[in-house]
Design a protein around this motif. Structure first.
Motif, PDB file in Angstrom:
ATOM      1  N   TYR A 183      17.315  15.472  94.774  1.00  0.00           N
ATOM      2  CA  TYR A 183      18.421  15.824  93.873  1.00  0.00           C
ATOM      3  C   TYR A 183      18.206  17.218  93.281  1.00  0.00           C
ATOM      4  CZ  TYR A 183      21.864  15.233  90.134  1.00  0.00           C
ATOM      5  OH  TYR A 183      22.949  15.374  89.301  1.00  0.00           O
ATOM      6  N   ALA A 184      16.977  17.504  92.895  1.00  0.00           N
ATOM      7  CA  ALA A 184      16.677  18.822  92.328  1.00  0.00           C
ATOM      8  C   ALA A 184      16.784  19.924  93.379  1.00  0.00           C
ATOM      9  CB  ALA A 184      15.282  18.812  91.710  1.00  0.00           C
ATOM     10  N   VAL A 185      16.325  19.648  94.601  1.00  0.00           N
ATOM     11  CA  VAL A 185      16.395  20.653  95.671  1.00  0.00           C
ATOM     12  C   VAL A 185      17.847  20.969  96.016  1.00  0.00           C
ATOM     13  CG1 VAL A 185      15.883  21.068  98.113  1.00  0.00           C
ATOM     14  CG2 VAL A 185      14.135  20.093  96.615  1.00  0.00           C
ATOM     15  N   LEU A 186      18.687  19.937  96.100  1.00  0.00           N
ATOM     16  CA  LEU A 186      20.095  20.169  96.404  1.00  0.00           C
ATOM     17  C   LEU A 186      20.793  20.945  95.285  1.00  0.00           C
ATOM     18  CD1 LEU A 186      21.098  16.719  97.947  1.00  0.00           C
ATOM     19  CD2 LEU A 186      20.985  18.917  99.135  1.00  0.00           C
ATOM     20  N   GLY A 187      20.286  20.830  94.084  1.00  0.00           N
ATOM     21  CA  GLY A 187      20.861  21.614  92.986  1.00  0.00           C
ATOM     22  C   GLY A 187      20.559  23.095  93.107  1.00  0.00           C
ATOM     23  N   GLU A 191      15.237  24.395 105.008  1.00  0.00           N
ATOM     24  CA  GLU A 191      14.076  23.557 105.293  1.00  0.00           C
ATOM     25  C   GLU A 191      13.642  22.700 104.109  1.00  0.00           C
ATOM     26  OE1 GLU A 191       9.452  24.040 106.852  1.00  0.00           O
ATOM     27  OE2 GLU A 191      10.810  25.766 106.834  1.00  0.00           O
ATOM     28  N   PRO A 192      13.679  23.224 102.863  1.00  0.00           N
ATOM     29  CA  PRO A 192      13.302  22.346 101.740  1.00  0.00           C
ATOM     30  C   PRO A 192      14.161  21.089 101.653  1.00  0.00           C
ATOM     31  CG  PRO A 192      13.341  24.627 101.040  1.00  0.00           C
ATOM     32  CD  PRO A 192      13.934  24.592 102.414  1.00  0.00           C
ATOM     33  N   VAL A 193      15.447  21.201 101.968  1.00  0.00           N
ATOM     34  CA  VAL A 193      16.330  20.032 101.923  1.00  0.00           C
ATOM     35  C   VAL A 193      15.954  19.047 103.017  1.00  0.00           C
ATOM     36  CG1 VAL A 193      18.718  19.240 102.137  1.00  0.00           C
ATOM     37  CG2 VAL A 193      18.205  21.362 100.904  1.00  0.00           C
ATOM     38  N   ALA A 234      28.487  15.456  97.216  1.00  0.00           N
ATOM     39  CA  ALA A 234      28.603  14.022  97.497  1.00  0.00           C
ATOM     40  C   ALA A 234      27.229  13.382  97.667  1.00  0.00           C
ATOM     41  CB  ALA A 234      29.448  13.811  98.748  1.00  0.00           C
ATOM     42  N   VAL A 235      26.311  14.131  98.274  1.00  0.00           N
ATOM     43  CA  VAL A 235      24.955  13.606  98.440  1.00  0.00           C
ATOM     44  C   VAL A 235      24.294  13.412  97.082  1.00  0.00           C
ATOM     45  CG1 VAL A 235      22.672  14.071  99.394  1.00  0.00           C
ATOM     46  CG2 VAL A 235      24.700  14.597 100.740  1.00  0.00           C
ATOM     47  N   ARG A 236      24.499  14.364  96.182  1.00  0.00           N
ATOM     48  CA  ARG A 236      23.908  14.238  94.841  1.00  0.00           C
ATOM     49  C   ARG A 236      24.506  13.053  94.075  1.00  0.00           C
ATOM     50  NH1 ARG A 236      23.539  19.281  91.254  1.00  0.00           N
ATOM     51  NH2 ARG A 236      21.520  18.390  90.653  1.00  0.00           N
ATOM     52  N   GLU A 237      25.787  12.801  94.284  1.00  0.00           N
ATOM     53  CA  GLU A 237      26.398  11.629  93.651  1.00  0.00           C
ATOM     54  C   GLU A 237      25.779  10.341  94.174  1.00  0.00           C
ATOM     55  OE1 GLU A 237      30.776   9.458  93.191  1.00  0.00           O
ATOM     56  OE2 GLU A 237      30.590  11.369  94.262  1.00  0.00           O
ATOM     57  N   ALA A 238      25.559  10.292  95.492  1.00  0.00           N
ATOM     58  CA  ALA A 238      24.905   9.114  96.071  1.00  0.00           C
ATOM     59  C   ALA A 238      23.476   8.976  95.557  1.00  0.00           C
ATOM     60  CB  ALA A 238      24.914   9.214  97.591  1.00  0.00           C
ATOM     61  N   LEU A 239      22.804  10.106  95.377  1.00  0.00           N
ATOM     62  CA  LEU A 239      21.434  10.055  94.862  1.00  0.00           C
ATOM     63  C   LEU A 239      21.388   9.542  93.424  1.00  0.00           C
ATOM     64  CD1 LEU A 239      19.983  13.371  96.346  1.00  0.00           C
ATOM     65  CD2 LEU A 239      19.333  11.031  96.965  1.00  0.00           C
ATOM     66  N   ARG A 240      22.383   9.891  92.628  1.00  0.00           N
ATOM     67  CA  ARG A 240      22.416   9.380  91.255  1.00  0.00           C
ATOM     68  C   ARG A 240      22.514   7.856  91.253  1.00  0.00           C
ATOM     69  NH1 ARG A 240      25.522  14.188  90.179  1.00  0.00           N
ATOM     70  NH2 ARG A 240      27.476  13.076  90.640  1.00  0.00           N
TER      71      ARG A 240
END
Length: 237
Positions: free
Chosen positions: A31-35, A41-43, A167-173
């Motif tokens: 979640y932090a990396v996507l922010g 590569e980090p993602v 959308a990925v971050r929402e799923a991660l939450r």
């Protein structure tokens, strides 16, 4: 039912807490990396950790679930031996078959295991205010378990449909909330297993002490009158 299987179940549930905590940390990192950056590569590295830990978490859950259900059935059999003699009326779900099948039938498994768990919790104990209050945390454990189940399905559905970073971050939450609920449910299940084992051990001790301290029942008047009087010896001439 000895304490051995209950201890194994508690260890398996503790492993679930550990795997959920590791998965939670991996999701928070992703979640932090996507922010910071939606690609790169980090993602990919962070997603790899989430996927790998998801597999470990599923394996830990399946193993703990099978052990827990096996312990649950054995616990029901033991509580049947501790029931009070006046508890003669039986309901349709008070059987070994439903103690096992109730976990696997859709919709039925939303409430029947809780009903059986409460029945086991109350078996052999008097109906007191303290006992009614003690049921509340058993209900809280079940609500946490059911909520975790639905939250997990929601998180998986959101993650499969997610294509953009937002959308990925929402799923991660949702996934982070799911892991927290899972840890709470597993911790409550450990307490349930431990406390129910302790209650059944105490019930067995009480039944044993009651059996050895029960006074000897003397024969009543009717039994005395029915006894033949002793015969007098015939005098020798």
């Amino acid at each position: 039912m000895g304490k051995g299987l209950g201890a194994v179940v508690c260890v398996a549930l503790a492993a679930n807490v550990s795997s959920a905590a590791a998965h939670l940390a991996a999701q928070m990192h992703l979640y932090a990396v996507l922010g910071r950056t939606p690609h790169g590569e980090p993602v990919l590295r962070a997603e790899m950790w989430v996927d790998n830990l998801s597999g470990i978490q599923v394996a830990a859950f399946v193993g703990a679930a099978l052990l827990f259900v096996g312990w649950f059935v054995q616990a029901w059999e033991q509580t049947e031996l501790l029931r009070e003699p006046l508890q003669s009326g039986r309901r349709w779900w008070q059987s070994r078959t439903w103690a096992l099948a109730g976990w696997f039938i859709p919709f039925v498994n939303l409430g029947l295991p809780l009903l059986i768990a409460l029945d086991m919790w109350e078996s052999g104990r008097s109906r007191t205010t303290a006992r009614r209050r003690s049921r509340l945390w058993v209900i809280a454990w079940w609500l946490a378990f059911v909520t975790w189940t639905f939250a997990g399905r929601s998180a998986q559905s959101l993650y499969r449909r997610a294509e953009q970073a937002g959308a990925v971050r929402e799923a991660l939450r949702t996934g982070i909330l799911t892991d927290i609920l899972g840890m709470l449910a597993a911790a409550a299940a450990i307490a349930f297993v431990w406390q129910l084992n302790a209650r059944m051990a105490a019930g067995r001790r009480l039944r044993y002490l009651d059996a050895i301290e029960r006074p000897h029942i003397e024969p009543g008047p009717a039994a005395i009158h029915t006894q033949r009087p002793p015969t007098r010896p015939t005098p020798v001439k």
